[in-house]
Motif scaffolding. Structure first.
Motif, PDB file in Angstrom:
ATOM      1  N   PRO A  58     -44.647  31.324  33.787  1.00 18.77           N
ATOM      2  CA  PRO A  58     -44.662  31.412  32.350  1.00 18.77           C
ATOM      3  C   PRO A  58     -44.282  33.030  31.649  1.00 18.77           C
ATOM      4  O   PRO A  58     -44.537  33.429  32.402  1.00 18.77           O
ATOM      5  N   ALA A  59     -43.389  32.565  30.767  1.00 19.38           N
ATOM      6  CA  ALA A  59     -43.276  33.966  30.746  1.00 19.38           C
ATOM      7  C   ALA A  59     -44.012  34.646  29.615  1.00 19.38           C
ATOM      8  O   ALA A  59     -44.977  34.384  28.865  1.00 19.38           O
ATOM      9  N   SER A  60     -43.628  36.536  29.802  1.00 15.63           N
ATOM     10  CA  SER A  60     -44.418  37.002  29.480  1.00 15.63           C
ATOM     11  C   SER A  60     -44.284  37.810  28.356  1.00 15.63           C
ATOM     12  O   SER A  60     -43.066  38.896  29.019  1.00 15.63           O
ATOM     13  N   TYR A  61     -44.464  37.963  27.110  1.00 14.72           N
ATOM     14  CA  TYR A  61     -43.505  38.653  26.261  1.00 14.72           C
ATOM     15  C   TYR A  61     -44.871  39.740  25.542  1.00 14.72           C
ATOM     16  O   TYR A  61     -44.676  39.699  24.540  1.00 14.72           O
ATOM     17  N   GLY A  62     -45.829  41.053  25.903  1.00 10.06           N
ATOM     18  CA  GLY A  62     -45.874  41.831  25.605  1.00 10.06           C
ATOM     19  C   GLY A  62     -45.272  42.803  25.150  1.00 10.06           C
ATOM     20  O   GLY A  62     -44.597  43.930  26.109  1.00 10.06           O
ATOM     21  N   LEU A  63     -46.008  42.826  24.406  1.00 13.91           N
ATOM     22  CA  LEU A  63     -44.942  44.011  23.125  1.00 13.91           C
ATOM     23  C   LEU A  63     -45.494  45.546  23.413  1.00 13.91           C
ATOM     24  O   LEU A  63     -44.047  46.973  22.897  1.00 13.91           O
ATOM     25  N   LEU A  64     -46.235  45.553  24.323  1.00  9.95           N
ATOM     26  CA  LEU A  64     -47.401  46.569  23.623  1.00  9.95           C
ATOM     27  C   LEU A  64     -46.855  48.513  24.534  1.00  9.95           C
ATOM     28  O   LEU A  64     -46.617  49.427  23.725  1.00  9.95           O
ATOM     29  N   PRO A  65     -45.537  48.172  25.707  1.00 10.62           N
ATOM     30  CA  PRO A  65     -45.348  48.865  26.509  1.00 10.62           C
ATOM     31  C   PRO A  65     -44.255  49.968  25.448  1.00 10.62           C
ATOM     32  O   PRO A  65     -43.462  50.974  25.912  1.00 10.62           O
ATOM     33  N   MET A  66     -43.697  48.945  25.422  1.00 14.32           N
ATOM     34  CA  MET A  66     -42.301  49.608  23.953  1.00 14.32           C
ATOM     35  C   MET A  66     -42.269  50.014  22.641  1.00 14.32           C
ATOM     36  O   MET A  66     -42.240  51.095  22.277  1.00 14.32           O
ATOM     37  N   ILE A  67     -44.468  49.455  22.013  1.00 12.06           N
ATOM     38  CA  ILE A  67     -44.645  50.313  20.962  1.00 12.06           C
ATOM     39  C   ILE A  67     -45.064  51.432  21.371  1.00 12.06           C
ATOM     40  O   ILE A  67     -44.699  52.049  20.590  1.00 12.06           O
ATOM     41  N   LEU A  68     -46.097  51.388  22.233  1.00 10.58           N
ATOM     42  CA  LEU A  68     -45.949  52.793  23.049  1.00 10.58           C
ATOM     43  C   LEU A  68     -44.993  53.497  23.033  1.00 10.58           C
ATOM     44  O   LEU A  68     -44.814  55.140  22.748  1.00 10.58           O
ATOM     45  N   GLY A  69     -43.677  53.176  24.013  1.00 12.39           N
ATOM     46  CA  GLY A  69     -42.882  54.372  24.309  1.00 12.39           C
ATOM     47  C   GLY A  69     -42.116  54.216  23.069  1.00 12.39           C
ATOM     48  O   GLY A  69     -41.364  55.846  22.781  1.00 12.39           O
ATOM     49  N   SER A  70     -42.107  53.618  21.953  1.00  8.77           N
ATOM     50  CA  SER A  70     -41.520  54.161  20.596  1.00  8.77           C
ATOM     51  C   SER A  70     -42.237  55.257  20.001  1.00  8.77           C
ATOM     52  O   SER A  70     -41.536  56.378  19.311  1.00  8.77           O
ATOM     53  N   LEU A  71     -43.708  55.135  19.836  1.00  6.95           N
ATOM     54  CA  LEU A  71     -44.385  56.439  19.334  1.00  6.95           C
ATOM     55  C   LEU A  71     -44.454  57.359  19.941  1.00  6.95           C
ATOM     56  O   LEU A  71     -44.120  58.734  19.797  1.00  6.95           O
ATOM     57  N   TYR A  72     -44.327  57.593  21.705  1.00  9.07           N
ATOM     58  CA  TYR A  72     -44.390  59.263  22.543  1.00  9.07           C
ATOM     59  C   TYR A  72     -42.967  59.705  22.079  1.00  9.07           C
ATOM     60  O   TYR A  72     -43.129  60.698  22.019  1.00  9.07           O
ATOM     61  N   VAL A  73     -41.969  58.407  22.209  1.00  7.59           N
ATOM     62  CA  VAL A  73     -40.375  59.106  21.731  1.00  7.59           C
ATOM     63  C   VAL A  73     -40.819  59.993  20.592  1.00  7.59           C
ATOM     64  O   VAL A  73     -39.735  61.328  20.355  1.00  7.59           O
ATOM     65  N   THR A  74     -41.125  59.391  19.427  1.00  8.80           N
ATOM     66  CA  THR A  74     -40.415  59.330  18.429  1.00  8.80           C
ATOM     67  C   THR A  74     -42.060  60.550  17.882  1.00  8.80           C
ATOM     68  O   THR A  74     -41.348  61.862  17.382  1.00  8.80           O
ATOM     69  N   VAL A  75     -43.090  60.547  17.986  1.00 11.82           N
ATOM     70  CA  VAL A  75     -44.181  62.035  18.041  1.00 11.82           C
ATOM     71  C   VAL A  75     -43.471  63.023  18.713  1.00 11.82           C
ATOM     72  O   VAL A  75     -43.152  64.247  18.707  1.00 11.82           O
TER      73      VAL A  75
END
Length: 284
Positions: A58-75
Motif C-alpha cells: 500500500p502507498a504511504s503518505y507521511g508528510l512529516l519530512p516535508m513539514i520539518l523540511g519547510s520549518l528548517y529551511v524557513t527558520v
C-alpha cells in the motif's frame, strides 16, 4: 466631482470584493480537494508519517519530512536574513550617505525583481560548491536557507526602512537631547517605535520563504526523509507539490492537494499569531 467620487467609491468596493472572492474561491478549491483525503487517510497518520511512498502497495503518505523540511529551511532563512535585512534598513534610513543611498536603494529594488529560477541557478553554481567544501554534497537545508535569506532581503529591507523613516523625528531628537549618542538614539528609541512595521516585514518575508518553490527545488536536495543535520538534503511542502503534481493521479493527487491544505493552514496560523501579537502591543 461628486459623481466621480461615487464612481471611484464603487470601483474600490468592487476591487475589494474581487480580492475577497479570490481568497474564498482558492480556499474552497483547496479544502474541497484535500479534506476528503485527510479524513480517509487520517490526519495524525498524514502529519506524523515519515515515509512518502505514493507508488508503493500500500502507498504511504507521511508528510512529516516535508513539514520539518519547510520549518528548517524557513527558520534558517529567517535567522540569517532578518538581522541582515533589519540592520541594512537601519543603515539606509539613518546612517547612509546620500550618494551611496542612490546606489543601494535601486539595487535592493532590483533584487526584488530577479526571477526565482535565477536565484536557484546562482545558488546551484555559487553557494552549493561552497557548502560542498565544508560538508556533504552541497544540496542541503543550509544551502536552501542561505538562498532564501538572500531572497527575503528586499522585503525586509524595504518595509523596515519605510517603518523606520515613518517614526517622528522628535523621537530621535528627544533622545539626543537627553544625552544619548546617534547609535543609542536609533537602536533604543527609533527602532523600537518602528517594531510593528519591522514585524510586518518579517511576517511577509516568512511567507515568501515558506511559499518559495523553484529556487528551493534546485538546491534543497529533494529527499523525502527527516533531515539529520543542516548539511543533509530535504524537501519542502511546496517542492513536494511542484515535483509530483504533473503526473499524480487518484489518491496521490489528492494527497498533494491535502499538502496544500497543510501549507495554507500553516500560513494562516503564522499570520494569526502576528495579528494577536500586534493587537496585544497596541493595547499595551
Amino acid at each position: 466631482m461628486k459623481s466621480f467620487e461615487k464612481v471611484m467609491k464603487y470601483v474600490f468596493i468592487i476591487a475589494s470584493l474581487v480580492s475577497i472572492l479570490s481568497i474564498v474561491v482558492i480556499s474552497v478549491f483547496i479544502f474541497k480537494g484535500g479534506v476528503p483525503f485527510i479524513k480517509e487517510y487520517g490526519l495524525i497518520k498524514f502529519l506524523t508519517g515519515t515515509e512518502w511512498l505514493p507508488g508503493n502497495t500500500p502507498a504511504s503518505y507521511g508528510l512529516l519530512p516535508m513539514i520539518l523540511g519547510s520549518l528548517y529551511v524557513t527558520v534558517g532563512a529567517m535567522i540569517i536574513g532578518v538581522p541582515i535585512g533589519v540592520l541594512t534598513a537601519v543603515y539606509m534610513a539613518k546612517f547612509c550617505p546620500e550618494k551611496l543611498y542612490k546606489v543601494l536603494s535601486p539595487a535592493v529594488q532590483l533584487m526584488a525583481g530577479i526571477p526565482s529560477i535565477v536565484y536557484g541557478f546562482f545558488a546551484l553554481n555559487v553557494i552549493t560548491p561552497l557548502i560542498r567544501n565544508i560538508k556533504g554534497d552541497g544540496l542541503s537545508i543550509l544551502t536552501a536557507s542561505i538562498l532564501l535569506a538572500i531572497m527575503i532581503l528586499p522585503t525586509v529591507i524595504t518595509l523596515s526602512e519605510a517603518s523606520i523613516r515613518a517614526v517622528p523625528k522628535s523621537y530621535y531628537e528627544g533622545s539626543i537631547a537627553l544625552g544619548a549618542n546617534d547609535e543609542e538614539s536609533v537602536f533604543r528609541t527609533v527602532v523600537p517605535a518602528a517594531k510593528n512595521g519591522i514585524m510586518a516585514s518579517v511576517i511577509l518575508a516568512m511567507g515568501r520563504a515558506i511559499g518559495e518553490t523553484m529556487a528551493v527545488l534546485r538546491v534543497a536536495g529533494n529527499q523525502t526523509r527527516v533531515p539529520g543535520s543542516i548539511f543533509e538534503g530535504g524537501r519542502t511542502l511546496t517542492t513536494n507539490i511542484a515535483m509530483e503534481m504533473s503526473y499524480a493521479e487518484g489518491m496521490h493527487r489528492e494527497s498533494l492537494i491535502a499538502t496544500a491544505v497543510v501549507l495554507f493552514v500553516f500560513i494562516l496560523v503564522i499570520n494569526s499569531i502576528f495579528m494577536m501579537l500586534k493587537r496585544r502591543d497596541t493595547n499595551c
